[in-house]
Each structure stands twice: as C-alpha cells, then as structure tokens.
Design a protein around this motif. Structure first.
Motif, PDB file in Angstrom:
ATOM      1  N   ASP A 139       2.299   4.888 -10.188  1.00 44.85           N
ATOM      2  CA  ASP A 139       1.401   5.904  -9.625  1.00 44.85           C
ATOM      3  C   ASP A 139       0.264   5.335  -8.786  1.00 44.85           C
ATOM      4  OD1 ASP A 139       2.957   7.738 -10.815  1.00 44.85           O
ATOM      5  OD2 ASP A 139       1.668   7.990 -12.583  1.00 44.85           O
ATOM      6  N   ILE A 140       0.118   4.025  -8.769  1.00 45.45           N
ATOM      7  CA  ILE A 140      -0.934   3.484  -7.902  1.00 45.45           C
ATOM      8  C   ILE A 140      -0.357   2.935  -6.593  1.00 45.45           C
ATOM      9  CG2 ILE A 140      -2.398   2.913  -9.903  1.00 45.45           C
ATOM     10  CD1 ILE A 140      -1.848  -0.079  -9.184  1.00 45.45           C
TER      11      ILE A 140
ATOM     12  N   SER B  31       7.770  -2.488   6.393  1.00 48.84           N
ATOM     13  CA  SER B  31       7.398  -1.528   5.367  1.00 48.84           C
ATOM     14  C   SER B  31       6.367  -2.214   4.505  1.00 48.84           C
ATOM     15  CB  SER B  31       8.649  -1.252   4.522  1.00 48.84           C
ATOM     16  OG  SER B  31       8.851   0.092   4.307  1.00 48.84           O
ATOM     17  N   GLU B  32       5.204  -1.582   4.349  1.00 52.66           N
ATOM     18  CA  GLU B  32       4.164  -2.247   3.564  1.00 52.66           C
ATOM     19  C   GLU B  32       3.945  -1.520   2.244  1.00 52.66           C
ATOM     20  OE1 GLU B  32       1.425  -4.225   7.039  1.00 52.66           O
ATOM     21  OE2 GLU B  32       0.799  -2.294   6.247  1.00 52.66           O
ATOM     22  N   ILE B  33       3.530  -2.283   1.252  1.00 48.97           N
ATOM     23  CA  ILE B  33       3.219  -1.691  -0.047  1.00 48.97           C
ATOM     24  C   ILE B  33       1.711  -1.811  -0.255  1.00 48.97           C
ATOM     25  CG2 ILE B  33       3.645  -1.801  -2.533  1.00 48.97           C
ATOM     26  CD1 ILE B  33       6.349  -3.167  -1.778  1.00 48.97           C
ATOM     27  N   HIS B  34       1.091  -0.701  -0.596  1.00 48.89           N
ATOM     28  CA  HIS B  34      -0.360  -0.660  -0.797  1.00 48.89           C
ATOM     29  C   HIS B  34      -0.656  -0.225  -2.225  1.00 48.89           C
ATOM     30  CE1 HIS B  34      -1.365  -0.737   3.632  1.00 48.89           C
ATOM     31  NE2 HIS B  34      -0.082  -0.437   3.666  1.00 48.89           N
ATOM     32  N   VAL B  35      -1.781  -0.686  -2.756  1.00 46.42           N
ATOM     33  CA  VAL B  35      -2.197  -0.243  -4.094  1.00 46.42           C
ATOM     34  C   VAL B  35      -3.479   0.564  -3.982  1.00 46.42           C
ATOM     35  CG1 VAL B  35      -1.188  -2.147  -5.409  1.00 46.42           C
ATOM     36  CG2 VAL B  35      -3.502  -2.389  -4.483  1.00 46.42           C
TER      37      VAL B  35
ATOM     38  N   ASN C 261      -7.224   1.667   5.849  1.00 46.49           N
ATOM     39  CA  ASN C 261      -8.527   2.159   6.285  1.00 46.49           C
ATOM     40  C   ASN C 261      -9.688   1.299   5.816  1.00 46.49           C
ATOM     41  OD1 ASN C 261      -9.173   4.255   7.968  1.00 46.49           O
ATOM     42  ND2 ASN C 261      -8.183   5.758   6.632  1.00 46.49           N
ATOM     43  N   ASP C 262      -9.400   0.042   5.514  1.00 45.98           N
ATOM     44  CA  ASP C 262     -10.434  -0.901   5.082  1.00 45.98           C
ATOM     45  C   ASP C 262     -11.172  -0.476   3.820  1.00 45.98           C
ATOM     46  OD1 ASP C 262      -9.908  -2.558   7.252  1.00 45.98           O
ATOM     47  OD2 ASP C 262     -11.298  -1.448   8.542  1.00 45.98           O
ATOM     48  N   HIS C 263     -10.499   0.214   2.947  1.00 47.98           N
ATOM     49  CA  HIS C 263     -11.140   0.538   1.670  1.00 47.98           C
ATOM     50  C   HIS C 263     -10.885  -0.626   0.702  1.00 47.98           C
ATOM     51  CE1 HIS C 263     -12.099   2.340  -2.157  1.00 47.98           C
ATOM     52  NE2 HIS C 263     -12.651   3.365  -1.524  1.00 47.98           N
ATOM     53  N   PRO C 264     -11.935  -1.133   0.037  1.00 49.33           N
ATOM     54  CA  PRO C 264     -11.749  -2.339  -0.791  1.00 49.33           C
ATOM     55  C   PRO C 264     -10.852  -2.140  -2.017  1.00 49.33           C
ATOM     56  CG  PRO C 264     -13.975  -1.461  -1.037  1.00 49.33           C
ATOM     57  CD  PRO C 264     -13.329  -0.699   0.080  1.00 49.33           C
ATOM     58  N   GLN C 265     -10.617  -0.881  -2.398  1.00 53.18           N
ATOM     59  CA  GLN C 265      -9.723  -0.668  -3.545  1.00 53.18           C
ATOM     60  C   GLN C 265      -8.416   0.015  -3.171  1.00 53.18           C
ATOM     61  OE1 GLN C 265     -13.297   0.042  -4.733  1.00 53.18           O
ATOM     62  NE2 GLN C 265     -13.108  -2.154  -5.149  1.00 53.18           N
ATOM     63  N   VAL C 266      -8.234   0.230  -1.879  1.00 53.62           N
ATOM     64  CA  VAL C 266      -6.917   0.720  -1.438  1.00 53.62           C
ATOM     65  C   VAL C 266      -6.423  -0.327  -0.444  1.00 53.62           C
ATOM     66  CG1 VAL C 266      -5.608   2.642  -0.463  1.00 53.62           C
ATOM     67  CG2 VAL C 266      -7.703   3.103  -1.740  1.00 53.62           C
ATOM     68  N   VAL C 267      -5.694  -1.294  -0.952  1.00 53.13           N
ATOM     69  CA  VAL C 267      -5.360  -2.452  -0.106  1.00 53.13           C
ATOM     70  C   VAL C 267      -3.864  -2.721  -0.043  1.00 53.13           C
ATOM     71  CG1 VAL C 267      -7.584  -3.612  -0.439  1.00 53.13           C
ATOM     72  CG2 VAL C 267      -5.706  -4.147  -1.957  1.00 53.13           C
TER      73      VAL C 267
ATOM     74  N   MET D 244      -5.373  -9.617  -8.532  1.00 54.06           N
ATOM     75  CA  MET D 244      -6.418  -8.610  -8.753  1.00 54.06           C
ATOM     76  C   MET D 244      -5.830  -7.377  -9.452  1.00 54.06           C
ATOM     77  SD  MET D 244      -8.679  -6.617  -5.858  1.00 54.06           S
ATOM     78  CE  MET D 244      -7.356  -5.904  -4.890  1.00 54.06           C
ATOM     79  N   VAL D 245      -4.665  -6.950  -8.964  1.00 52.14           N
ATOM     80  CA  VAL D 245      -4.038  -5.767  -9.553  1.00 52.14           C
ATOM     81  C   VAL D 245      -3.611  -6.059 -10.989  1.00 52.14           C
ATOM     82  CG1 VAL D 245      -2.114  -4.142  -9.354  1.00 52.14           C
ATOM     83  CG2 VAL D 245      -3.219  -5.017  -7.285  1.00 52.14           C
ATOM     84  N   LEU D 246      -2.966  -7.206 -11.181  1.00 48.83           N
ATOM     85  CA  LEU D 246      -2.419  -7.508 -12.504  1.00 48.83           C
ATOM     86  C   LEU D 246      -3.504  -7.821 -13.529  1.00 48.83           C
ATOM     87  CD1 LEU D 246       0.684  -9.624 -11.464  1.00 48.83           C
ATOM     88  CD2 LEU D 246       0.609  -7.226 -12.154  1.00 48.83           C
ATOM     89  N   GLN D 247      -4.672  -8.220 -13.055  1.00 48.83           N
ATOM     90  CA  GLN D 247      -5.753  -8.528 -13.990  1.00 48.83           C
ATOM     91  C   GLN D 247      -6.743  -7.362 -14.097  1.00 48.83           C
ATOM     92  OE1 GLN D 247      -7.286 -12.549 -13.181  1.00 48.83           O
ATOM     93  NE2 GLN D 247      -5.192 -13.221 -12.724  1.00 48.83           N
ATOM     94  N   ASN D 248      -6.319  -6.208 -13.533  1.00 51.14           N
ATOM     95  CA  ASN D 248      -7.174  -5.012 -13.609  1.00 51.14           C
ATOM     96  C   ASN D 248      -8.579  -5.241 -13.077  1.00 51.14           C
ATOM     97  OD1 ASN D 248      -5.533  -2.982 -14.634  1.00 51.14           O
ATOM     98  ND2 ASN D 248      -5.572  -4.020 -16.643  1.00 51.14           N
ATOM     99  N   LYS D 249      -8.669  -5.956 -11.978  1.00 46.60           N
ATOM    100  CA  LYS D 249      -9.982  -6.208 -11.372  1.00 46.60           C
ATOM    101  C   LYS D 249     -10.113  -5.408 -10.090  1.00 46.60           C
ATOM    102  CE  LYS D 249     -10.907  -9.418 -14.404  1.00 46.60           C
ATOM    103  NZ  LYS D 249     -11.700  -9.076 -15.561  1.00 46.60           N
ATOM    104  N   GLN D 250     -11.332  -5.320  -9.606  1.00 46.33           N
ATOM    105  CA  GLN D 250     -11.594  -4.560  -8.382  1.00 46.33           C
ATOM    106  C   GLN D 250     -11.830  -5.482  -7.187  1.00 46.33           C
ATOM    107  OE1 GLN D 250     -12.681  -0.698  -8.534  1.00 46.33           O
ATOM    108  NE2 GLN D 250     -10.962  -1.112  -9.878  1.00 46.33           N
ATOM    109  N   SER D 251     -11.807  -6.767  -7.432  1.00 49.46           N
ATOM    110  CA  SER D 251     -12.082  -7.733  -6.374  1.00 49.46           C
ATOM    111  C   SER D 251     -11.255  -8.993  -6.647  1.00 49.46           C
ATOM    112  CB  SER D 251     -13.580  -8.066  -6.403  1.00 49.46           C
ATOM    113  OG  SER D 251     -13.819  -9.361  -5.883  1.00 49.46           O
ATOM    114  N   ASN D 252     -10.761  -9.602  -5.584  1.00 48.68           N
ATOM    115  CA  ASN D 252     -10.026 -10.865  -5.768  1.00 48.68           C
ATOM    116  C   ASN D 252     -10.903 -11.917  -6.451  1.00 48.68           C
ATOM    117  OD1 ASN D 252      -8.072  -9.603  -4.249  1.00 48.68           O
ATOM    118  ND2 ASN D 252      -8.048 -11.102  -2.589  1.00 48.68           N
TER     119      ASN D 252
END
Ligand code: ATP
Ligand code: MG
Ligand code: MG
Ligand code: MG
Length: 479
Positions: free
Chosen positions: A122-123, A178-182, A201-207, A244-252
C-alpha cells in the motif's frame, strides 16, 4: 533489516534468478572521454548495450558505486539540503543482455520488494511511459498490464518522456522505463494529499526507489528510432533509499548507512544531530561528502587542480567549509571519519580497508592546506558582501578567492547564495580564461598534486599544493 542484510538479500535474490553477481566497477572512470565518474549501474555495461563485446553472462546483478556531481546527473546542490540525494551512493541493479524482458523484470521487482523484503504494497506507486505522439511512440501498455496483476490501477501512473523514457545519449539504445516510488508519509499526511499527486514532485517522503528501463529502440544518427534486434533490461535501485524504507526511517541519513558517521561527526564537533537545521545540513553534507572523497581516493583518483581530481577537491573543500562555518571546526577532522567509514563499509568495499591510510593521509593534508587560507578568504568575502552595492557580486572577486585562497567557484556561489547574493559567473570565466592564456604564454607546467610513490611494501606520497600563496611538499610513510 540492516543495510548489510539488505545488500545481500538483493544480490541473493537475483542469484536465485540465475544472475551472475559481479563486484562494483570503479567509481572513477578512466579512458572514457564522455564520463568522469560512474553515474549509474548501467555505465560499466554501456559497451554491451552498444553491441561491442559480450558480457560474461546475459544476466548480471551487482551494487555499483555511483557519483552524481557533474554532467548529465548533478545532484550536488540537493545534497544535505534534502534527505535522499547523495553525491556518492550505491545503485543496486539487475541486467538482461538480450535475455528476459518486461515480464520478468516487473514480476521479480515486485516479488523482491513485497515478498522478500516485505514492503507494504500500500505504500508503492508505479509509473509507466505514457507515449509520445511526436515520435510515434505508443503508451507502454505492456508494462501497464504486467503491473496490473499486482497494483491497483489508480496506483499505476502515466509518466512523460522526461521521467519515463530513457536514452543513453543523442544516439544509441533507449526505451520506456517504469519507476517504483514509495510513499512513507504518516497516515495523517496521506489523508491531506493523495500520494499520486506527489510522485516525482520532490517530496522527501514520496520518493523514487527503483527504475526499470526497457531498452527496445535504437536512436539513429538522424534522430529516428528503430527497433533493436535484441531487447535489454537495465534496472537501478537507490540502496540508501531502500534502506530508509526497510528501516522505517524518514531520511536516508537516519539509516545505519549514515548513523555511525553522523554519530562520529557529532562526537568530534560536540554537536547533536537533529537540534538545529543549519547544523544538520552541515552534518549531512559532511557525512555524504566524506564517502564521495574516500571512495574516489580508494579508486585512485586523488584531489588535484584539474579534471576529476578537481571535482573531488571541490567536494572536500565544500565539506571543510561546512564544518568550519556551521560546526566551528577550525582544525582538520574529516580524516578522522575514515576509521568509522572503513569499519562500516569495508566488508562490501574492501578497498576502503586496504587504502585506509592513504585516504586518511590525503584528506588530512587537504584539510590542513585549505584551512590555511579558508579563514582569510571568508573574511575577504564578508568584506565584499558588506561593501557590495548590488545583489550580484563581481566575478573578479570570486576569481581572487579562487586563485589566492583556493575557493572553488561553486563554493563561493554557495556562500553567496546563503546570504542572498548571486555571482557574475561570466566575469569569473573570463578571468579564468585570461589566466589560462597567460600561463599558456609562459608555458607553465601543470603539476599533479599528489604523487604516490610505491617502494616495496612501503608507500610514500608527496603532496604538492600549487595554490599561488604557497608551495608545499609533504611526505608520508604508510605503515
Ligand atoms: P531522482 O528522480 O530521485 O533524482 P533519478 O530518476 O535521477 O532519481 P535514476 O537515474 O532513475 O534516478 O537512478 C535509479 C535510482 O537511483 C533512483 O530510482 C534512485 O533510487 C537512485 N538515485 C538516483 N539519484 C540518486 C542520488 N543522488 N542519491 C541517492 N540515490 C539516487
Ligand atoms: Mg535525479
Ligand atoms: Mg526520477
Ligand atoms: Mg529515475
């Protein structure tokens, strides 16, 4: 899942799909006039896509050290300001050279992300090429239908030629991607704006995390497209973003790829990350840049005053100045981070261990050298700003800073930007050209800056600093 496990899971997965796992090619590129640094996982395989030579296997996977600071991909300005663009980063990739195509590439990407790495479906959003009438290119319905097996249709987004049609250059292989975004925003944020409106759209949590390129055309010299006789797959996934995704973080920078470095910077400079945005940017920049510089030196590219060497020197000087101005570090300290970096990444990249002493010594010496003129240069720049009668600063002053104080032009521009000023770069270029003409007339010999001398098991190197204010020769002995 920590970063080491993440890297191995990726490679193991593609090994289980009959891919040959190869080591990263060097980040520093020699013998290619079109490229100074490897800027994507595909670059080392370029010749195979052009039909020159054959790869060892028609299925390959690896993690590739990349640097995006010049040319087509230049992310330098973003680094530290945002939390997901780095100068140096790892790109995980899998390739098919005339073997599998869209079906396997899409199915395996989905399997890896959702079943092996267990990312919540879902993300995820995916994009496909929408087509381009002016070129007679159709929408990539093949990819659309493949994604439809897994992804609800309102999460499959159309992308334009800029984002979803990849070309190697003016000529050569190209095709839709084809790109995959989270979307890793909180539920509350998600309720405000739909994720699909924030993709690309350069959103830091939609990358964007992964790009799957399907090479199916060849762009000919006259600009027209023809079908390739064999189709290829080239994928690239940002390793730090995946962590970042796998460690549930919001920043690399909150992943274990960076936290040891950030902790060490904090300890050395007596600062705590996360308390003051200006300091945080400086810490992120230093944590990022030290990797770029270390990997480059490990690959044999030392800082210098020309070409790729100057790119590296510029990056290091940028980091030194961030430490000087925002973390109050007037002494060399970046070299101290090499211990932490090599301990953390040496398993995956053993060159960080074998070249540790060289990297440390070169960085320390570069820091010493720039710190000798940085303070005075900053005072001069401050004067220029205070006495300026317009918001645009003269390129002549920037040239003086460059020539006498060793300030790379982008550093001067950056400092001016921070203060709300701009720089007349044309004037600077003219000054630089004049200097070149003068030195050509005087047939001045350009010296390399670092000369590495190898003698049996003892390695010495001699550092020349060719700033006009000083000429210095230093010897080091590697133990
Ligand atoms: P972005 O749109 O975020 O700048 P991109 O489209 O330029 O990324 P690609 O050229 O498609 O990136 O590279 C493949 C993958 O590499 C991206 O999906 C992303 O995860 C990662 N990546 C690209 N640039 C960087 C960078 N500067 N730092 C870290 N990861 C990156
Ligand atoms: Mg980019
Ligand atoms: Mg992109
Ligand atoms: Mg992309």
């Amino acid at each position: 899942m920590n970063s080491k496990e993440t890297r191995s899971k990726f490679l193991e997965f593609f090994k289980s799909k009959q891919h040959l796992i190869v080591p990263s090619a060097p980040m520093v590129v020699k013998n290619d006039p079109t490229l100074m640094f490897t800027n994507s996982g595909m670059a080392p395989f370029k010749e195979y896509f052009l039909g020159n030579g054959k790869p060892k296997s028609n299925r390959i996977a690896d993690t590739q050290k990349c640097l995006r600071v010049s040319g087509k991909h230049n992310d330098l300005e973003e680094v530290g300001m945002d939390t997901y663009h780095h100068t140096m980063f790892e790109m995980l990739g899998n390739w098919s050279f005339g073997d599998y195509f869209k079906k396997e590439a899409i199915e395996w990407a989905w399997e890896l992300l959702t079943e092996v790495l267990k990312i919540d479906k879902d993300i995820l959003y995916v994009t496909i090429f929408e087509g381009d009438e002016s070129e007679g290119l159709e929408r990539d319905t093949e990819a659309y239908n493949l994604w439809k097996q897994f992804v609800p249709e309102d999460r499959i987004l159309n992308g334009n030629k800029k984002d979803n049609f990849w070309e190697m250059g003016d000529q050569g292989p190209c095709g839709p991607c084809s790109e995959i975004h989270v979307d890793i925003r909180s539920a509350e944020e998600k309720a405000k704006i739909p994720g699909k409106d924030l993709v690309n759209n350069d959103h830091p949590q939609v990358v964007e995390i992964w790009n799957l390129v399907f090479m199916q055309f060849n762009r000919k010299a006259n600009g027209s497209l023809e079908k390739l006789p064999a189709q290829h797959v080239d994928t690239g996934m940002g390793f730090e973003r995946l962590c970042m995704v796998l460690q549930n973080k919001q920043s690399n920078y909150d992943t274990d790829v960076f936290t040891p470095l950030i902790r060490e910077i904090g300890a050395i400079t007596n600062t705590t990350y996360g308390k003051d945005e200006k300091k945080d940017i400086a810490i992120r920049v230093i944590a990022d840049h030290v990797r770029a510089v270390a990997f480059s030196i490990a690959d044999g590219q030392l800082p210098s005053n020309t070409g790729a060497g100057y790119v590296i020197r510029r990056i290091l000087r940028r980091a030194i100045r961030y430490g000087f101005t925002f973390l109050d570090k007037k002494e060399p300290f970046i070299y101290k981070l090499i211990e932490t970096l090599s301990a953390q990444m040496g398993d995956a990249f053993p060159e960080l261990i074998t070249e540790k002493n060289l990297i440390t010594n070169v960085i320390r010496e570069e820091e010493n050298s720039f710190l000798r003129t940085l303070d005075q240069g900053l005072v001069l720049l401050e004067n220029v700003i205070e006495t300026a009668d317009s918001k645009e600063i003269s390129g002549k002053k920037a040239f003086e800073l460059y020539d006498t104080f060793g300030f790379p032009i982008d550093l001067t521009a950056l400092i001016l930007r921070e203060r709300g000023y701009s720089l007349n770069e044309k004037e600077f270029d003219a000054e630089l050209q004049q200097q070149k003409d003068r030195s050509r007339a005087a047939t001045k010999v350009e010296t390399g800056d670092w000369v590495v001398l190898e003698k049996d098991d003892v390695e010495e190197f001699v550092g020349y600093d060719t700033l006009e204010t000083q000429v210095k020769i230093t010897r080091y002995r590697k133990v």
